[in-house]
Design an enzyme around this catalytic site. Structure first.
Site, PDB file in Angstrom:
ATOM      1  N   HIS A  74      47.405  31.261  39.994  1.00  0.00           N
ATOM      2  CA  HIS A  74      46.317  32.181  40.364  1.00  0.00           C
ATOM      3  C   HIS A  74      45.667  32.776  39.113  1.00  0.00           C
ATOM      4  O   HIS A  74      44.448  32.710  38.923  1.00  0.00           O
ATOM      5  CB  HIS A  74      46.888  33.284  41.266  1.00  0.00           C
ATOM      6  CG  HIS A  74      45.895  34.334  41.647  1.00  0.00           C
ATOM      7  ND1 HIS A  74      45.374  34.438  42.918  1.00  0.00           N
ATOM      8  CD2 HIS A  74      45.322  35.324  40.931  1.00  0.00           C
ATOM      9  CE1 HIS A  74      44.526  35.451  42.957  1.00  0.00           C
ATOM     10  NE2 HIS A  74      44.471  36.017  41.762  1.00  0.00           N
ATOM     11  N   GLU A  75      46.496  33.346  38.258  1.00  0.00           N
ATOM     12  CA  GLU A  75      45.956  33.976  37.045  1.00  0.00           C
ATOM     13  C   GLU A  75      45.286  32.952  36.151  1.00  0.00           C
ATOM     14  O   GLU A  75      44.275  33.231  35.506  1.00  0.00           O
ATOM     15  CB  GLU A  75      47.064  34.699  36.268  1.00  0.00           C
ATOM     16  CG  GLU A  75      47.725  35.842  37.027  1.00  0.00           C
ATOM     17  CD  GLU A  75      46.743  36.811  37.642  1.00  0.00           C
ATOM     18  OE1 GLU A  75      45.629  36.979  37.105  1.00  0.00           O
ATOM     19  OE2 GLU A  75      47.062  37.394  38.692  1.00  0.00           O
TER      20      GLU A  75
ATOM     21  N   HIS B 211      41.768  32.489  37.125  1.00  0.00           N
ATOM     22  CA  HIS B 211      40.865  33.474  36.508  1.00  0.00           C
ATOM     23  C   HIS B 211      40.545  33.055  35.071  1.00  0.00           C
ATOM     24  O   HIS B 211      39.407  33.151  34.618  1.00  0.00           O
ATOM     25  CB  HIS B 211      41.528  34.858  36.461  1.00  0.00           C
ATOM     26  CG  HIS B 211      41.589  35.568  37.777  1.00  0.00           C
ATOM     27  ND1 HIS B 211      40.472  35.799  38.552  1.00  0.00           N
ATOM     28  CD2 HIS B 211      42.628  36.162  38.437  1.00  0.00           C
ATOM     29  CE1 HIS B 211      40.828  36.489  39.640  1.00  0.00           C
ATOM     30  NE2 HIS B 211      42.127  36.709  39.602  1.00  0.00           N
TER      31      HIS B 211
ATOM     32  N   HIS C 294      38.075  30.326  34.990  1.00  0.00           N
ATOM     33  CA  HIS C 294      36.752  30.874  35.331  1.00  0.00           C
ATOM     34  C   HIS C 294      36.088  31.395  34.045  1.00  0.00           C
ATOM     35  O   HIS C 294      34.908  31.174  33.806  1.00  0.00           O
ATOM     36  CB  HIS C 294      36.942  31.997  36.358  1.00  0.00           C
ATOM     37  CG  HIS C 294      35.673  32.459  37.023  1.00  0.00           C
ATOM     38  ND1 HIS C 294      35.648  33.538  37.868  1.00  0.00           N
ATOM     39  CD2 HIS C 294      34.392  32.018  36.952  1.00  0.00           C
ATOM     40  CE1 HIS C 294      34.412  33.727  38.308  1.00  0.00           C
ATOM     41  NE2 HIS C 294      33.629  32.820  37.764  1.00  0.00           N
TER      42      HIS C 294
HETATM   43 ZN   LIG Z   1      43.337  37.644  41.058  1.00  0.00          ZN
END
Ligand SMILES: [Zn+2]
Length: 738
Positions: free
Chosen positions: A518-519, A522, A525
């Protein structure tokens, strides 16, 4: 300003999956009114020229943060000096005798406050990762002053008039789409922060924001104190019944750090509470640990948060009215993808009913096992995790402890790198020529595989330690841009894994592995960003859109390509058996009733608190009544009860915004189906569309439009319901043709 000027704790709050991103909130900064500064009390503390925080970032890769030189005593003088510098830069823009243009106003703002950004970035890193009493004192002092500085900027009338002139000029149509969006964003943010109010209202706004900043700081410091001071101490071996070795070892270490060597301490944090409640066979101890945890900030003592929550809510309601909005929720959601609280509520309510129905089925399954075992009890909140684990074993023959030996942190990190190579063409090389703030931190250079071009740096700070807040988060130390020159990004991933013994691999749970991915989503992104202006770069997107790329990346963990190569047994080196993978797959919707209800009850209470307007609120009573009216299952408690809800009361960031995770997950579920409808998780064509329309555009495009371009349609709710294993509503839109 680019970096989040947190009016409080210094860093964004945790998210539902245990993650948080310190996404920049695009609040403006510009000087105006007479400096409200007082001279530093200390006689000539660290002359500005010698302060490493003010020296600019030098070294390789276009400069890197000077971590090795930073001392806590540098922060206050550096913040003060960089505020002064920013003031001068903004005054030059505001007082420019030339007629306002995009270049001399909007673009000029992009180049102002660079030192301030550097300093507040490091201030944020110390707040989240290197905190301690000395630093907390600085936070208490600086939080209201930073809030006041932010207001000083948005209340600079000359500056606002220039922004407004560019915004209303017919020449705006000649700008590039990115320049037009930047102009819109600058203008909107000033207006939303009160730039058009009269002098009296502006004055009141400044007072409100400063008071809120102080309340946010004390809120987080209270919760932190209750987490640090309220451990449950276990006296004897008998108290450890049911606990796996890793949990015992953690509790022993917890006791030792409290000077109780030879005993065990269950600290009052999620990472201690959850495994204890999952495995402890001692029901009365489970209850004790549970009560300890859910009462953080709610103990009727000096650390009790209820009164300050009432005050926060009243001030927010007053501020919203001042700014011309019905409620704080309406103000907060205006610039999000959801746009109105009503649309967010609609989504939450659509998911709430099936989630509660599923939770009731889960409780029935658990009760059946308890009855069969002859335990004379009715399932209570402190029993949920314990019996859920038994159901998991009975229904899916899946034991979490069987999976863990295959989940080595470092191997999974290699797996993530490989995924980033497949989807986005990135390669990762470790570097040792840049300073770090702690020896645990490691750094990689990210390059484009095909061209060898430098993309950015990725800092990794994986382990828990004193002074680091709990949970996991991503941070952008520097945003990609090419406004004045090509600037590459620097991003970091942070988590709280327990460090293994020297030479031993660190094994993590399946849900921790999901958080890791998940991290990293980011981070990708940020790394994919390809924009001109830093304010629009990377993860600086709407709060309910920013979790979409990160939640999406979680899906690649369970792909066979990753598991077969990177989920290797730490002793035998053999890949995780396919039968075990099949069981994980089959159990993927397990306990979704619980997970969704505990999250959604928090999100609903958050939204309702901020839709309540100016009525006086008693947080405990409001929470009880709201949950009663919703039909909250009594076996589940909110993931974050109001008195400890840091997302919502440690700053404005996620206030009326906790729904964002569900909103983003609607997009996530739908977006992953674009891959499964195509050639699968590694479909290059879909990945390229994703990069082009989502991961690289930052905030240069309206998120709803960006999504539609990627997917060819809006995301309905169907994919989300499928992902969580809930019935797909018959009225929802049909699955489109590919
Ligand atoms: Zn998050």
């Amino acid at each position: 300003m680019r970096k989040l000027l947190f009016a409080g704790a210094g860093v964004a709050a945790l998210v539902s999956a245990g993650c948080a991103t310190t996404t920049q909130e695009v609040r403006e900064a510009a000087p105006s009114s007479p400096p409200a500064q007082t001279a530093p009390a200390e006689p000539a503390a660290a002359a500005p020229v010698e302060n490493p925080l003010l020296a600019g970032w030098s070294g390789p890769y276009g400069g890197v943060p000077p971590f090795e030189k930073v001392r806590v005593e540098h922060f206050k003088p550096a913040l003060e000096a960089s505020i002064e510098e920013y003031r001068r830069e903004l005054a030059a823009i505001a007082n420019n005798p030339a007629a306002p243009t995009f270049e001399n106003t909007i673009a000029a703002l992009e180049d102002a406050g660079r030192t301030y950004d550097d300093v507040t970035t490091l201030y944020g890193i110390w707040g989240s990762s290197m905190n301690g009493p000395e630093f907390q004192a600085i936070q208490r002092e600086m939080a209201p002053r930073l809030a006041a500085f932010s207001d000083e900027i948005t209340q600079n009338e000359k500056l606002f008039q220039r922004i407004e002139a560019v915004y209303n000029s017919p020449d705006k149509a000649k700008l590039t789409p990115e320049q037009q969006r930047l102009t819109w964003l600058r203008y909107t943010n000033f207006v939303r922060a009160g730039a058009k109010l009269d002098a009296g209202a502006k004055k009141r706004l400044v007072d409100i924001n400063q008071r809120l900043a102080s309340l946010y700081t004390s809120f987080s410091q209270n919760v932190l104190a209750d987490e640090e001071n309220h451990a449950v101490v276990l006296e004897s071996e008998a108290d450890l019944a049911g606990l796996p070795d890793s949990v015992r070892a953690g509790a022993a270490a917890g006791a030792e750090s409290r000077g109780l060597k030879g005993k065990w301490a269950v600290t009052n944090t999620r990472s201690s509470m959850e495994p204890f409640l999952t495995y402890s066979a001692r029901r009365e101890l489970r209850e004790k640990v549970w009560r300890n945890y859910v009462n953080r900030g709610d103990n009727g003592d000096a650390r009790d948060n209820n009164q300050s929550i009432s005050e926060v809510l009243a001030l927010r309601a007053e501020r919203a009215k001042l700014l011309g909005y019905q409620t704080h929720a309406h103000w907060r959601l205006e610039n999000t993808m959801a746009k109105t609280p009503e649309r967010a509520m609609q989504l939450m309510e659509a998911v709430w009913t099936p989630a509660v129905a599923r939770a009731r089925e889960e409780v029935a399954d658990m009760q059946a096992i308890a009855n069969k075992e002859g335990a004379k009890l009715k399932i209570e909140p402190w029993d949920y995790r314990y019996y859920a684990e038994k159901v998991r074993k009975a229904k899916y023959d899946l034991d979490q402890n069987e999976v863990k030996p295959y989940l080595q942190l470092e191997k999974l990190r290699e797996g993530m790198f490989w995924v980033a190579g497949e989807l986005f063409g990135f390669s990762f090389t470790p570097v040792s020529n840049v300073p770090v703030y702690h020896p645990d931190v490691r750094v990689w250079e990210v390059k484009d595989k095909a061209s060898g071009k430098h993309v950015g740096l990725w800092y990794f700070d994986p382990y828990a330690r004193q002074g680091k807040r709990s949970g996991a988060w991503m941070n952008a130390y520097r945003n990609q841009e090419r406004f004045k020159s090509e600037v590459s990004t620097i991003v970091s991933n942070n988590s709280n894994f327990v460090k293994g013994a020297p030479g031993e691999p660190v094994l993590i749970s399946w849900s921790d592995a999901e958080t890791l991915f998940h991290e990293f989503g980011h981070a990708l992104h940020g790394l994919n960003s390809n924009v001109t202006y830093p304010t629009l770069s990377g993860t600086a997107v709407a709060r309910d859109y920013v979790e979409f790329p990160s939640q999406l990346l979680e899906h690649w963990l369970s792909t066979p390509e990753v598991l077969n190569t990177y989920a290797l047994h730490y002793q035998t080196g053999k890949p995780i058996p396919s039968e075990l993978v099949a069981k994980i797959e089959k159990a993927s919707n397990f306990n979704q009733g619980f997970g969704t209800v505990e999250y959604l009850s928090s999100a609903l209470v958050d939204m309702k608190l901020h839709l309540a307007g100016s009525q006086k609120i008693d947080p405990d009573a409001f929470e009880r009544d709201t949950l009663g009216a919703l039909g909250m299952p009594k076996e589940i408690v909110m993931r974050h009860r109001t008195p400890q809800f840091g997302h919502v009361f440690a700053g404005d960031g996620y206030s009326a915004g906790y729904y964002s995770y569900l909103w983003s997950d609607t997009l996530t579920a739908d977006a992953f189906e674009a891959f499964t409808e195509g050639k699968g998780a590694y479909d290059r064509t879909v990945a390229e569309r994703l990069r082009k329309n989502v991961f690289s555009v930052g905030n240069t495009v309206d998120p709803a439009e960006a999504y539609r371009t990627f997917r060819g349609k809006d995301a309905g709710i169907d994919a989300l319901m499928r992902k969580r294993g809930f019935p797909v509503p018959g009225t929802a839109q049909k699955k489109p043709a590919k």
